[in-house]
Design a protein around this motif. Structure first.
Motif, PDB file in Angstrom:
ATOM      1  N   THR A   1       5.626  -0.448   4.463  1.00  0.00           N
ATOM      2  CA  THR A   1       4.828  -0.497   3.236  1.00  0.00           C
ATOM      3  C   THR A   1       5.721  -0.418   2.005  1.00  0.00           C
ATOM      4  O   THR A   1       5.488  -1.096   0.992  1.00  0.00           O
ATOM      5  CB  THR A   1       3.812   0.658   3.224  1.00  0.00           C
ATOM      6  OG1 THR A   1       3.015   0.586   4.401  1.00  0.00           O
ATOM      7  CG2 THR A   1       2.914   0.578   2.001  1.00  0.00           C
ATOM      8  N   GLY A   2       6.773   0.404   2.094  1.00  0.00           N
ATOM      9  CA  GLY A   2       7.714   0.463   0.978  1.00  0.00           C
ATOM     10  C   GLY A   2       8.399  -0.881   0.744  1.00  0.00           C
ATOM     11  O   GLY A   2       8.612  -1.290  -0.405  1.00  0.00           O
ATOM     12  N   ASP A   3       8.730  -1.584   1.832  1.00  0.00           N
ATOM     13  CA  ASP A   3       9.306  -2.930   1.690  1.00  0.00           C
ATOM     14  C   ASP A   3       8.318  -3.874   1.009  1.00  0.00           C
ATOM     15  O   ASP A   3       8.703  -4.709   0.179  1.00  0.00           O
ATOM     16  CB  ASP A   3       9.692  -3.483   3.062  1.00  0.00           C
ATOM     17  CG  ASP A   3      10.936  -2.813   3.628  1.00  0.00           C
ATOM     18  OD1 ASP A   3      11.661  -2.174   2.842  1.00  0.00           O
ATOM     19  OD2 ASP A   3      11.175  -2.943   4.838  1.00  0.00           O
TER      20      ASP A   3
ATOM     21  N   ARG B   1       4.451  -7.335   5.291  1.00  0.00           N
ATOM     22  CA  ARG B   1       4.746  -6.799   6.612  1.00  0.00           C
ATOM     23  C   ARG B   1       3.581  -5.931   7.103  1.00  0.00           C
ATOM     24  O   ARG B   1       2.959  -5.193   6.333  1.00  0.00           O
ATOM     25  CB  ARG B   1       6.017  -5.952   6.581  1.00  0.00           C
ATOM     26  CG  ARG B   1       7.248  -6.675   6.048  1.00  0.00           C
ATOM     27  CD  ARG B   1       7.719  -7.744   7.024  1.00  0.00           C
ATOM     28  NE  ARG B   1       9.026  -8.248   6.632  1.00  0.00           N
ATOM     29  CZ  ARG B   1       9.243  -9.400   6.019  1.00  0.00           C
ATOM     30  NH1 ARG B   1       8.201 -10.159   5.711  1.00  0.00           N
ATOM     31  NH2 ARG B   1      10.461  -9.781   5.716  1.00  0.00           N
ATOM     32  N   THR B   2       3.331  -5.995   8.385  1.00  0.00           N
ATOM     33  CA  THR B   2       2.318  -5.149   9.013  1.00  0.00           C
ATOM     34  C   THR B   2       2.951  -4.468  10.227  1.00  0.00           C
ATOM     35  O   THR B   2       3.818  -5.042  10.895  1.00  0.00           O
ATOM     36  CB  THR B   2       1.102  -5.969   9.469  1.00  0.00           C
ATOM     37  OG1 THR B   2       1.529  -6.972  10.405  1.00  0.00           O
ATOM     38  CG2 THR B   2       0.423  -6.644   8.276  1.00  0.00           C
TER      39      THR B   2
ATOM     40  N   GLU C   1      -1.533  -1.707  -1.089  1.00  0.00           N
ATOM     41  CA  GLU C   1      -0.362  -0.993  -0.581  1.00  0.00           C
ATOM     42  C   GLU C   1      -0.377   0.466  -1.022  1.00  0.00           C
ATOM     43  O   GLU C   1       0.058   1.363  -0.275  1.00  0.00           O
ATOM     44  CB  GLU C   1       0.918  -1.688  -1.058  1.00  0.00           C
ATOM     45  CG  GLU C   1       1.066  -3.132  -0.590  1.00  0.00           C
ATOM     46  CD  GLU C   1       1.013  -3.274   0.916  1.00  0.00           C
ATOM     47  OE1 GLU C   1       1.531  -2.377   1.619  1.00  0.00           O
ATOM     48  OE2 GLU C   1       0.437  -4.266   1.398  1.00  0.00           O
ATOM     49  N   ALA C   2      -0.864   0.741  -2.227  1.00  0.00           N
ATOM     50  CA  ALA C   2      -0.948   2.130  -2.697  1.00  0.00           C
ATOM     51  C   ALA C   2      -1.908   2.931  -1.826  1.00  0.00           C
ATOM     52  O   ALA C   2      -1.622   4.089  -1.449  1.00  0.00           O
ATOM     53  CB  ALA C   2      -1.385   2.161  -4.161  1.00  0.00           C
ATOM     54  N   ALA C   3      -3.041   2.321  -1.490  1.00  0.00           N
ATOM     55  CA  ALA C   3      -4.001   3.010  -0.615  1.00  0.00           C
ATOM     56  C   ALA C   3      -3.403   3.224   0.771  1.00  0.00           C
ATOM     57  O   ALA C   3      -3.592   4.283   1.396  1.00  0.00           O
ATOM     58  CB  ALA C   3      -5.283   2.200  -0.532  1.00  0.00           C
TER      59      ALA C   3
ATOM     60  N   ARG D   1      -2.701   6.770   2.903  1.00  0.00           N
ATOM     61  CA  ARG D   1      -3.173   6.998   4.275  1.00  0.00           C
ATOM     62  C   ARG D   1      -2.012   7.345   5.210  1.00  0.00           C
ATOM     63  O   ARG D   1      -2.095   8.292   6.023  1.00  0.00           O
ATOM     64  CB  ARG D   1      -3.894   5.757   4.786  1.00  0.00           C
ATOM     65  CG  ARG D   1      -4.503   5.919   6.156  1.00  0.00           C
ATOM     66  CD  ARG D   1      -5.134   4.623   6.626  1.00  0.00           C
ATOM     67  NE  ARG D   1      -4.111   3.624   6.923  1.00  0.00           N
ATOM     68  CZ  ARG D   1      -3.456   3.562   8.096  1.00  0.00           C
ATOM     69  NH1 ARG D   1      -3.699   4.451   9.050  1.00  0.00           N
ATOM     70  NH2 ARG D   1      -2.559   2.627   8.303  1.00  0.00           N
ATOM     71  N   LEU D   2      -0.937   6.581   5.092  1.00  0.00           N
ATOM     72  CA  LEU D   2       0.196   6.796   5.985  1.00  0.00           C
ATOM     73  C   LEU D   2       0.890   8.128   5.703  1.00  0.00           C
ATOM     74  O   LEU D   2       1.359   8.814   6.633  1.00  0.00           O
ATOM     75  CB  LEU D   2       1.188   5.638   5.860  1.00  0.00           C
ATOM     76  CG  LEU D   2       0.691   4.273   6.356  1.00  0.00           C
ATOM     77  CD1 LEU D   2       1.710   3.181   6.043  1.00  0.00           C
ATOM     78  CD2 LEU D   2       0.401   4.315   7.852  1.00  0.00           C
ATOM     79  N   GLN D   3       0.971   8.498   4.422  1.00  0.00           N
ATOM     80  CA  GLN D   3       1.580   9.796   4.092  1.00  0.00           C
ATOM     81  C   GLN D   3       0.757  10.949   4.671  1.00  0.00           C
ATOM     82  O   GLN D   3       1.313  11.941   5.185  1.00  0.00           O
ATOM     83  CB  GLN D   3       1.709   9.937   2.587  1.00  0.00           C
ATOM     84  CG  GLN D   3       2.819   9.081   1.983  1.00  0.00           C
ATOM     85  CD  GLN D   3       2.771   9.070   0.468  1.00  0.00           C
ATOM     86  OE1 GLN D   3       1.787   9.511  -0.134  1.00  0.00           O
ATOM     87  NE2 GLN D   3       3.827   8.558  -0.148  1.00  0.00           N
ATOM     88  N   ALA D   4      -0.556  10.812   4.612  1.00  0.00           N
ATOM     89  CA  ALA D   4      -1.422  11.851   5.182  1.00  0.00           C
ATOM     90  C   ALA D   4      -1.220  11.948   6.693  1.00  0.00           C
ATOM     91  O   ALA D   4      -1.147  13.051   7.275  1.00  0.00           O
ATOM     92  CB  ALA D   4      -2.876  11.560   4.843  1.00  0.00           C
TER      93      ALA D   4
END
Length: 624
Positions: free
Chosen positions: A22-24, A37-38, A591-593, A597-600
């Motif tokens: 996601t950062g990429d 990317r997924t 991507e922000a959303a 989600r991924l950080q959580a």
């Protein structure tokens, strides 16, 4: 306990990979050609319930199933097709607008019309020098309009052919780059970071190639593609999945595409799509415009020259052709070290050799030779060959060269060197009759060099007195009233020395006519009036001015049609690109959303590891 630690560890590693992807995406949101990317997450395999493996029925954790690209092959292909179509019309519109601009600026029709207007002014004042000077100036301006516009169209044609050559080179370069990407994809590992970058590069190359030509793309294992030029059964393979790509080139006339131009060239049918197709179409339109202009220039010169030689100038001499229809263009060699001026004069009526000429400076003088080497002359003074007189000034260095070629059509048109008194405004023959004549018209007289004598054999030229007598006959009398012949007065064509004439069929006994050559300084304006009649006489494509206006209107209609098609194609391209971007492009809000989600999820798995650590510490504490 070990299962709990393994579960947390697998989640942290998996979501760390997802966060990196996601950062990429965020970092490359504005990078051209980057595809979102997924990350695919999958359940980890279970163990055998040994001391060091998870139990079969316990949670297996999560693992990264692979990092992919968010693509829709159908939408990507639709975007390429729409881009190819819009590029075709965009290229064609650009060059047709240049063609229209040149035609409008040249205003050939307006300057030809001004020439005919000057003839009308000459008819009103045939003996005034100012009117004759203005007539010659207008004729020179009309010829310059044709020649200048012809030169402009030649340069425009050269420019569009150069641009077409660049497009062909770009197609070959892109095909070679795609072949290299195919090779790297075959050698790489499917799904790794390097392969994803190669796939992005591949799609970017395909997009750029589709702007130049219509292509069909088939994707194979590991993203290796087969690219065909065109579509359907007639499509030709341009980039194979393995091996070197095919090369394309242009035919000599620039109107068709060749496959393998260097080895056994074969013409291919180029689809009506892509920038290359638009350039070829524009080049064909420019060629047609140039051919039409040449034909109109030749017709205009022929019409005016035929008219002018039928008249008599102010000195009583037959008119000469007004326009020359062949010119010589001299090109200075690019490597010339000297600065000698070259003057080239083409004799009246001379026809230059189609192969052209080459002038070379040697140690003793100069050599003028035909382009095919069939004839040459050498010397230091003026060189004469095929009606060309070439004079070289001082300053030439050994080895200096000049190329000369004949110009016809519009570029070959120029006003011959004539003086105002040489303008043939008067007709050759003065014909009049008695006011009391029963005939409603005057005799018709035309020049005919093949006519030798009157029917009775007399060769006395006019002036003649013609008197109609009984029996449908007429007496022809020369100077001093000498009877030269008796001829029919029934409207039939009668031969005379250098002329043919016809006595009106309604002439009655007692009618009298006079036929005499126009004297020098005559105020007659009959020939100038005749040019006004010829101005309105329609030819195969209408009057000269109407034909020129029609040609400009045709170009304008092509520009308007192409502009409309380009606007429609641009709208379709925008829709297709938007649909493709909805799948492949990076949306920063999405991507922000996803980051949230991924950080959580990452923190949750980190907390699982923390809980397992605390439990482990408690158990260790119980054993102390």
């Amino acid at each position: 306990m070990m299962d709990l630690l393994a579960l947390g560890r697998s989640g942290v590693l998996a979501f760390q990979t997802a966060l990196n992807a996601t950062g990429d995406n965020v970092a490359n949101a504005d990078t051209p050609g980057f595809v979102r990317r997924t990350v695919r997450l999958a359940t980890s395999p279970t163990g055998r319930s040994s001391p060091f493996e998870r139990a079969t029925l316990s949670g297996a954790g999560v693992m990264v199933g692979g990092v992919g690209r968010a693509v829709d092959a159908l939408k990507a292909d639709a975007a390429r097709v729409a881009s190819s179509t819009q590029s075709r019309y965009e290229a064609r519109l650009d060059w047709l607008q240049r063609l229209e601009s040149l035609a409008t600026t040249a205003d050939v029709a307006g300057r030809v019309g001004a020439f005919f207007d000057s003839a009308t002014a000459l008819a009103a004042a045939p003996t005034q020098v100012a009117a004759r000077v203005a007539f010659l100036a207008a004729a020179d301006d009309a010829a310059s309009a044709f020649a200048g516009h012809g030169a402009d169209l030649e340069r425009l044609g050269d420019d569009v052919r150069g641009e077409t050559g660049l497009s062909v080179r770009r197609v070959n370069d892109l095909a070679a780059a795609l072949a290299r990407v195919n090779e790297l994809l075959r050698r790489g590992q499917d799904g790794d970071i390097a392969a994803l970058g190669l796939l992005d590069n591949r799609d970017k190359l395909l997009s750029e190639l589709s702007d130049e030509v219509r292509i069909t793309v088939a994707e194979g294992p590991r993203g290796v593609v087969t690219v065909k030029l065109g579509f359907g059964p007639s499509a030709v393979t341009l980039v194979p999945p393995v091996g070197n790509p095919e090369r394309i080139g242009l035919s000599a006339d620039g109107q068709s595409v060749l496959i393998n131009p260097d080895h056994a060239p074969q013409p291919v049918r180029l689809p009506s799509s892509g920038r290359l197709s638009g350039l070829i179409e524009a080049a064909a339109q420019i060629t047609r415009a140039r051919t039409a202009l040449d034909a109109m220039a030749t017709g205009f010169a022929g019409l005016v020259n035929d008219w002018h030689v039928q008249g008599i100038d102010a000195q009583g001499q037959p008119g000469e052709p007004l326009f020359a229809t062949t010119a010589i263009r001299t090109t200075v060699g690019r490597a010339n070290a000297g600065s000698a001026p070259v003057d080239v004069v083409l004799a009246d009526g001379a026809l230059p050799d189609p192969s052209g000429y080459r002038l070379i400076a040697d140690g003793t003088g100069f050599t003028l030779a035909r382009g095919d080497g069939s004839a040459s002359v050498s010397g230091t003074g003026p060189l004469l060959l095929d009606g060309l007189t070439v004079t070289v000034g001082p300053g030439a260095d050994v080895g200096d060269q000049w190329l000369m070629e004949g110009l016809t059509g519009a570029q070959g048109l120029m006003l011959r060197t004539l003086q105002p008194q040489q303008v043939a405004a008067a007709v050759r023959w003065q014909v009049d009759g008695l006011p009391t004549n029963a005939a409603r018209t005057l005799p018709m007289v035309v020049d005919d060099a093949t006519a030798l004598a009157l029917p009775g054999g007399d060769v006395t030229p006019p002036p003649w007195q013609i008197s109609v007598i009984a029996g449908g006959l007429a007496e022809v009398r020369g100077p001093g009233g000498i009877l030269l012949d008796t001829v029919p007065a029934d409207g039939s064509l009668i031969e005379g020395p250098g002329i043919r004439f016809r006595i009106p069929a309604d002439a009655a006994e007692g009618d009298a006519f006079r036929i005499a050559p126009t004297p020098p300084g005559s105020q007659d304006n009959g020939n100038a009036l005749e040019l006004g009649r010829l101005r309105l006489q329609p030819g195969p494509n209408g009057t000269p001015e109407a034909a020129l206006d029609a040609d400009l209107s045709t170009i304008g209609a092509s520009v308007a049609d192409t502009r409309r098609l380009e606007a429609a194609a641009a709208a379709l391209r925008q829709d297709a690109v938007r649909a493709n971007d909805a799948v492949s492009a990076v949306d920063l809000e999405v991507e922000a959303a996803e980051l949230t989600r991924l950080q959580a999820a990452y923190r949750a798995n980190a907390q699982v590891i923390g809980v397992a650590r605390d439990l482990f510490n408690e158990i260790l504490g119980l054993t102390r």
